[in-house]
Design a protein around this motif. Sequence first.
Motif, PDB file in Angstrom:
ATOM      1  N   LEU A 183       0.944  -1.055  -0.091  1.00 47.19           N
ATOM      2  CA  LEU A 183       0.005   0.114  -0.058  1.00 47.19           C
ATOM      3  C   LEU A 183       0.784   1.208   0.018  1.00 47.19           C
ATOM      4  O   LEU A 183       1.705   1.538   0.840  1.00 47.19           O
ATOM      5  CB  LEU A 183      -0.899  -0.019   1.375  1.00 47.19           C
ATOM      6  CG  LEU A 183      -1.864   1.096   1.679  1.00 47.19           C
ATOM      7  CD1 LEU A 183      -2.692   1.240   0.324  1.00 47.19           C
ATOM      8  CD2 LEU A 183      -2.367   0.972   2.815  1.00 47.19           C
ATOM      9  N   HIS A 184       0.952   1.875  -1.117  1.00 48.40           N
ATOM     10  CA  HIS A 184       1.739   3.410  -1.236  1.00 48.40           C
ATOM     11  C   HIS A 184       1.041   3.972  -2.197  1.00 48.40           C
ATOM     12  O   HIS A 184       0.412   3.794  -3.141  1.00 48.40           O
ATOM     13  CB  HIS A 184       3.142   3.125  -1.446  1.00 48.40           C
ATOM     14  CG  HIS A 184       3.433   2.529  -2.688  1.00 48.40           C
ATOM     15  ND1 HIS A 184       3.451   2.840  -3.996  1.00 48.40           N
ATOM     16  CD2 HIS A 184       3.695   0.936  -3.077  1.00 48.40           C
ATOM     17  CE1 HIS A 184       3.766   2.114  -4.690  1.00 48.40           C
ATOM     18  NE2 HIS A 184       4.085   0.936  -4.212  1.00 48.40           N
ATOM     19  N   GLY A 185       1.214   5.285  -2.146  1.00 45.74           N
ATOM     20  CA  GLY A 185       1.098   6.413  -3.239  1.00 45.74           C
ATOM     21  C   GLY A 185       1.976   6.301  -4.366  1.00 45.74           C
ATOM     22  O   GLY A 185       3.067   5.632  -4.511  1.00 45.74           O
ATOM     23  N   ALA A 186       1.712   7.018  -5.452  1.00 42.33           N
ATOM     24  CA  ALA A 186       2.346   7.195  -7.096  1.00 42.33           C
ATOM     25  C   ALA A 186       3.813   7.518  -6.481  1.00 42.33           C
ATOM     26  O   ALA A 186       4.769   7.105  -7.334  1.00 42.33           O
ATOM     27  CB  ALA A 186       1.695   8.001  -7.722  1.00 42.33           C
ATOM     28  N   GLU A 187       4.150   8.372  -5.479  1.00 38.17           N
ATOM     29  CA  GLU A 187       5.336   8.913  -5.481  1.00 38.17           C
ATOM     30  C   GLU A 187       6.421   7.784  -5.018  1.00 38.17           C
ATOM     31  O   GLU A 187       7.549   8.025  -5.321  1.00 38.17           O
ATOM     32  CB  GLU A 187       5.287  10.087  -4.322  1.00 38.17           C
ATOM     33  CG  GLU A 187       5.339   9.487  -2.867  1.00 38.17           C
ATOM     34  CD  GLU A 187       3.863   9.221  -2.556  1.00 38.17           C
ATOM     35  OE1 GLU A 187       3.505   8.710  -1.313  1.00 38.17           O
ATOM     36  OE2 GLU A 187       2.743   9.498  -3.311  1.00 38.17           O
ATOM     37  N   HIS A 188       5.975   6.677  -4.806  1.00 35.90           N
ATOM     38  CA  HIS A 188       7.062   5.421  -4.247  1.00 35.90           C
ATOM     39  C   HIS A 188       7.053   4.353  -5.349  1.00 35.90           C
ATOM     40  O   HIS A 188       7.565   3.464  -5.067  1.00 35.90           O
ATOM     41  CB  HIS A 188       6.525   4.969  -3.031  1.00 35.90           C
ATOM     42  CG  HIS A 188       6.788   6.068  -1.669  1.00 35.90           C
ATOM     43  ND1 HIS A 188       7.848   6.753  -1.634  1.00 35.90           N
ATOM     44  CD2 HIS A 188       5.977   6.089  -0.752  1.00 35.90           C
ATOM     45  CE1 HIS A 188       7.715   7.288  -0.217  1.00 35.90           C
ATOM     46  NE2 HIS A 188       6.792   7.084   0.069  1.00 35.90           N
ATOM     47  N   ALA A 189       6.404   4.778  -6.395  1.00 34.89           N
ATOM     48  CA  ALA A 189       6.159   3.577  -7.476  1.00 34.89           C
ATOM     49  C   ALA A 189       7.482   3.138  -7.924  1.00 34.89           C
ATOM     50  O   ALA A 189       7.830   1.961  -8.106  1.00 34.89           O
ATOM     51  CB  ALA A 189       5.355   4.066  -8.487  1.00 34.89           C
ATOM     52  N   LEU A 191       9.798   1.478  -4.939  1.00 33.92           N
ATOM     53  CA  LEU A 191       9.501   0.112  -4.474  1.00 33.92           C
ATOM     54  C   LEU A 191       8.960  -0.937  -5.559  1.00 33.92           C
ATOM     55  O   LEU A 191       8.291  -1.710  -5.441  1.00 33.92           O
ATOM     56  CB  LEU A 191       8.181   0.575  -3.664  1.00 33.92           C
ATOM     57  CG  LEU A 191       8.334   1.190  -2.371  1.00 33.92           C
ATOM     58  CD1 LEU A 191       7.097   1.568  -1.662  1.00 33.92           C
ATOM     59  CD2 LEU A 191       9.162   0.524  -1.438  1.00 33.92           C
ATOM     60  N   LYS A 192       9.696  -0.494  -6.895  1.00 33.70           N
ATOM     61  CA  LYS A 192       9.260  -1.462  -7.737  1.00 33.70           C
ATOM     62  C   LYS A 192       9.429  -2.817  -7.759  1.00 33.70           C
ATOM     63  O   LYS A 192       8.925  -3.818  -8.141  1.00 33.70           O
ATOM     64  CB  LYS A 192       9.947  -0.994  -9.132  1.00 33.70           C
ATOM     65  CG  LYS A 192      11.521  -1.127  -9.173  1.00 33.70           C
ATOM     66  CD  LYS A 192      12.050  -0.407 -10.565  1.00 33.70           C
ATOM     67  CE  LYS A 192      13.421  -0.203 -10.526  1.00 33.70           C
ATOM     68  NZ  LYS A 192      13.799   0.602  -9.542  1.00 33.70           N
ATOM     69  N   GLU A 193      10.726  -3.084  -6.874  1.00 37.80           N
ATOM     70  CA  GLU A 193      10.962  -4.639  -6.544  1.00 37.80           C
ATOM     71  C   GLU A 193       9.880  -5.296  -5.687  1.00 37.80           C
ATOM     72  O   GLU A 193       9.697  -6.328  -5.722  1.00 37.80           O
ATOM     73  CB  GLU A 193      12.394  -4.638  -6.081  1.00 37.80           C
ATOM     74  CG  GLU A 193      13.401  -4.537  -7.263  1.00 37.80           C
ATOM     75  CD  GLU A 193      13.799  -3.121  -7.699  1.00 37.80           C
ATOM     76  OE1 GLU A 193      14.445  -2.796  -8.573  1.00 37.80           O
ATOM     77  OE2 GLU A 193      13.422  -2.387  -6.921  1.00 37.80           O
ATOM     78  N   VAL A 194       9.774  -4.390  -4.594  1.00 33.22           N
ATOM     79  CA  VAL A 194       8.595  -4.802  -3.566  1.00 33.22           C
ATOM     80  C   VAL A 194       7.456  -4.944  -4.360  1.00 33.22           C
ATOM     81  O   VAL A 194       6.747  -6.059  -3.824  1.00 33.22           O
ATOM     82  CB  VAL A 194       8.659  -3.797  -2.563  1.00 33.22           C
ATOM     83  CG1 VAL A 194       7.398  -3.954  -1.398  1.00 33.22           C
ATOM     84  CG2 VAL A 194       9.994  -3.787  -1.634  1.00 33.22           C
ATOM     85  N   ASP A 195       6.886  -3.782  -5.220  1.00 37.44           N
ATOM     86  CA  ASP A 195       5.727  -4.488  -5.844  1.00 37.44           C
ATOM     87  C   ASP A 195       5.808  -5.482  -6.545  1.00 37.44           C
ATOM     88  O   ASP A 195       4.489  -6.144  -6.652  1.00 37.44           O
ATOM     89  CB  ASP A 195       5.549  -2.971  -6.524  1.00 37.44           C
ATOM     90  CG  ASP A 195       5.041  -1.744  -6.085  1.00 37.44           C
ATOM     91  OD1 ASP A 195       4.861  -1.690  -4.781  1.00 37.44           O
ATOM     92  OD2 ASP A 195       5.006  -0.590  -6.479  1.00 37.44           O
ATOM     93  N   ALA A 196       6.724  -5.890  -7.301  1.00 37.41           N
ATOM     94  CA  ALA A 196       6.739  -7.062  -8.183  1.00 37.41           C
ATOM     95  C   ALA A 196       6.884  -8.434  -7.406  1.00 37.41           C
ATOM     96  O   ALA A 196       6.168  -9.354  -7.930  1.00 37.41           O
ATOM     97  CB  ALA A 196       8.306  -7.109  -8.752  1.00 37.41           C
ATOM     98  N   ALA A 197       7.026  -8.203  -5.839  1.00 36.45           N
ATOM     99  CA  ALA A 197       6.807  -9.291  -5.209  1.00 36.45           C
ATOM    100  C   ALA A 197       5.375  -9.443  -4.453  1.00 36.45           C
ATOM    101  O   ALA A 197       4.844 -10.594  -3.878  1.00 36.45           O
ATOM    102  CB  ALA A 197       7.865  -9.463  -3.954  1.00 36.45           C
TER     103      ALA A 197
END
Length: 152
Positions: free
Chosen positions: A109-115, A118-124
């Motif tokens: 859970l995060h806003g667009a500013e961290h996309a 956090l790309k590796e975290v998001d990919a997991a």
Amino acid sequence: MTLKVYLSGEIHTDWRERITEGAGDLDVTFSGPVTDHAASDDCGVAILGAEADKYWHDHKGAMVNAIRTRKGLMEADVVVVRFGEKYKQWNAAFDAGYAAALGKSLIVLHGAEHAHALKEVDAAALAVASEPEQVVAILRYVLSGRLPAGAD
């Protein structure tokens, strides 16, 4: 089916309350870290004794807090990790990685500013949400198979 959901991450906004209140009618139990910042920072020295060096002060607290965090992550069916805007949450990134390594269903859970950061975290993750209400909708769908009202 009851879901055990561990809520990890930043402690400076009301995102946890928005999720727990929104999911009040669902068969979900929530757990998470100690969110009293002072208690979390000082638990090690309050219980195990003072430290003159700030590093060891923080280290004792981190170790005591890890007992709760590890248990919560291991017992969870779903782990939600919130990255806030105000501070860099290295502990949240660690929790996300730990949950992924355990094979837990991970919602970030995060806003667009961290996309980008956090790309590796998001990919997991199995889902990346921008609002707590989206997390509630995911939990509702997982438990009931129902889409939110007005969804196509």
